[in-house]
Design an enzyme around this catalytic site. Structure first.
Site, PDB file in Angstrom:
ATOM      1  CD  GLU A   1      56.166  46.961 -12.174  1.00 47.22           C
ATOM      2  OE1 GLU A   1      56.282  46.177 -13.287  1.00 47.22           O
ATOM      3  OE2 GLU A   1      55.821  47.981 -11.852  1.00 47.22           O
TER       4      GLU A   1
ATOM      5  CB  ILE B   1      50.678  50.845 -10.346  1.00 47.25           C
ATOM      6  CG1 ILE B   1      50.082  51.810  -9.123  1.00 47.25           C
ATOM      7  CG2 ILE B   1      49.703  51.176 -11.499  1.00 47.25           C
ATOM      8  CD1 ILE B   1      50.174  53.208  -9.412  1.00 47.25           C
TER       9      ILE B   1
ATOM     10  CB  VAL C   1      58.524  53.159 -10.133  1.00 45.97           C
ATOM     11  CG1 VAL C   1      57.953  54.405 -10.689  1.00 45.97           C
ATOM     12  CG2 VAL C   1      60.011  53.170 -10.200  1.00 45.97           C
TER      13      VAL C   1
ATOM     14  CB  THR D   1      56.816  48.543   6.042  1.00 47.80           C
ATOM     15  OG1 THR D   1      57.166  49.385   7.227  1.00 47.80           O
ATOM     16  CG2 THR D   1      55.178  48.706   5.776  1.00 47.80           C
TER      17      THR D   1
ATOM     18  CG  ASP E   1      60.576  57.983  -2.731  1.00 48.58           C
ATOM     19  OD1 ASP E   1      61.233  56.963  -2.718  1.00 48.58           O
ATOM     20  OD2 ASP E   1      59.314  58.025  -3.400  1.00 48.58           O
TER      21      ASP E   1
ATOM     22  CE  LYS F   1      58.947  55.732  -5.356  1.00 47.25           C
ATOM     23  NZ  LYS F   1      57.984  56.235  -4.219  1.00 47.25           N
TER      24      LYS F   1
ATOM     25  N   GLY G   1      54.838  51.701  -6.179  1.00 47.81           N
ATOM     26  CA  GLY G   1      54.159  50.616  -5.253  1.00 47.81           C
ATOM     27  C   GLY G   1      53.647  49.417  -6.178  1.00 47.81           C
TER      28      GLY G   1
HETATM   29  N1  HSE Z   1      58.089  56.427   0.897  1.00 44.74           N
HETATM   30  C1  HSE Z   1      57.440  56.270  -0.471  1.00 44.74           C
HETATM   31  C2  HSE Z   1      56.372  56.838  -0.873  1.00 44.74           C
HETATM   32  C3  HSE Z   1      57.232  54.744  -0.415  1.00 44.74           C
HETATM   33  O1  HSE Z   1      55.734  57.544  -0.050  1.00 44.74           O
HETATM   34  O2  HSE Z   1      55.696  56.721  -2.061  1.00 44.74           O
HETATM   35  C4  HSE Z   1      56.892  53.661  -1.598  1.00 44.74           C
HETATM   36  O3  HSE Z   1      58.007  54.047  -2.658  1.00 44.74           O
END
Ligand code: HSE
Length: 425
Positions: free
Chosen positions: A130, A137, A133, A14, A202, A206, A135
């Protein structure tokens, strides 16, 4: 014009596909901004056949990432494979070959950062992350550079787009949990194994990275409490709404007298506050600094194109270092030697809480009386009492979380919901 910096991309999923598209659509602007060409030269993926909606003609294609590492013409390797297995080998071998690395791999950095940061330094090169964490930003850049002179007191973030999307859809559309999760997967937000998202893992990866940058702490995702959103019921969302709150999965860390208290937990935030307004797959981070005060950051936390934008910004930074000979100008976590320890025990968690207990049909009044009595016995003062369907909901005055857990220890965990109320966000 200086000679080109050449990039090799490993992983055409992706985000990788978004990176290719970004080079194709903004390549000329990027070169103009840099003053020299940044070229996506080669791509490696075990599957080069699937249709991804981007043209791959013009790139050198490999099935084996090692071909990129062995190519002396590649200056920077982008690792977008994910996970902690092959991805670790890719990053290690690229750094050992003296190449710079860009990655969005939060799991890898959270689990193996201790090994990876020094490796970059030893080989006179850099690793940029970058996109790992929040995405798109630039929160890591803000912590590493913009706020580098300050002492961070606290941070609170919505750092998982999938969870935020699910909670938002459950509240706004009344959509069931399972179908909101399915849509988050279809939209490319979720991890390959979505349990990483909904169980809070996840977010914990982060937060581990943020703890390094904000507090100089080396903490792994297993070092602090982590709770996901799987147990959030529509009745919690409705009860929170009636109390003037919205439920968000927060990654939080605050400095206290005994150290930094970190956790990932679903929390109630005021409906009128900044974090409640962060809907869908958006992410946000609120940082409190001793001198800077509060700064807030929000934007797309997941998805192909937003995440690709952060990855390519990292590539530009790494390319500048290559051309200007300034690799390692700022250490990956802002400080070459990180402080040891410093996390305080979860037992220190304290605040106002929302507590819901299951009550059997017709037993609400008795359940409420028993709940208040049990809490009172542990010194927990109840501020409000309400019903959520047939369940009983109370909010408490500030108290240690452990006192509430102790008061309810005889109940099955499945029948109890304890959520922190964060009024200041
Ligand atoms: N699976 C993660 C989320 C992707 O939904 O934030 C981005 O790190």
């Amino acid at each position: 014009m200086a000679s080109a910096v050449r990039v090799g991309l490993v992983g055409l999923g992706t985000i990788g596909t978004g990176v290719v598209r970004l080079f194709q659509e903004h390549g000329a602007d990027i070169d103009r901004r840099l003053g020299f060409p940044l070229v996506l030269a080669a791509i490696a993926d075990i599957d080069l056949e699937s249709e991804r909606g981007v043209a791959l003609a013009g790139y050198t294609l490999h099935r084996d990432y090692k071909a990129l590492i062995d190519d002396p013409g590649i200056d920077i390797v982008v690792e977008l494979v994910g996970g902690t297995g092959v991805a670790a080998q890719i990053v290690r071998s690229a750094l050992c070959a003296g190449k710079a690395v860009a990655t969005a791999n939060k799991a890898l950095l959270a689990h193996k950062g201790d090994e990876i940061w020094p490796l970059a330094r030893e080989h006179g090169t850099e690793i940029a992350f970058e996109a790992s964490v929040c995405g798109t930003i630039p929160v890591l850049r803000a912590l590493r550079e913009g706020l580098a002179a300050d002492r961070i007191q606290a941070l609170h973030g919505i750092v998982n787009g999938t969870c935020n999307y699910i909670l938002s859809e459950m509240e706004e559309q009344g959509e069931p949990y399972a179908s909101a999760l399915k849509r988050a997967q279809d939209l490319g937000y979720a991890e390959v194994d979505p349990r990483f998202d909904v169980e809070g893992t996840d977010s914990a990866h982060k937060l581990a990275i943020l703890l390094g940058l904000a507090f100089g702490l080396r903490a792994g995702p297993g070092d602090f409490p982590v709770e996901g959103i799987e147990r959030i019921a529509i009745s919690d969302i409705d009860a929170a709404q009636r109390l003037g709150f919205r439920i968000k999965l927060l990654a939080s860390a605050r400095r206290g007298a005994e150290g930094v208290l970190a956790c990932v937990r679903p929390c109630l935030v005021p409906r009128t506050g900044a974090l409640a307004a962060v809907g869908g797959a958006l992410n946000a981070l609120v940082v409190d600094g001793a001198f800077s005060g509060r700064t807030s950051y929000s934007g797309a936390g997941a998805g192909s194109l937003p995440t690709a934008s952060a990855v390519v910004a990292d590539l530009m930074e790494l390319a500048r270092s290559r051309r200007l000979g300034a690799a390692g100008r700022v250490a990956p976590l802002g400080t070459p030697e990180l402080a040891e320890g410093g996390l305080c025990a979860a037992a220190a968690e304290e605040g106002e809480y929302y507590v819901r207990i299951e009550a059997s049909p017709g037993s609400g009044a008795d359940a409420a009386a028993e709940l208040i009595e049990r809490l009172a016995a542990r010194g927990v003062r109840v501020e409000t009492l309400a019903r959520a369907g047939r369940d009983v909901v109370v909010t408490t005055a500030p108290v240690k979380r452990a006192a509430i857990a102790a008061a309810l220890d005889r109940r099955s965990a499945a029948g109890v919901q304890i959520l922190r109320i964060e009024r200041g966000l």
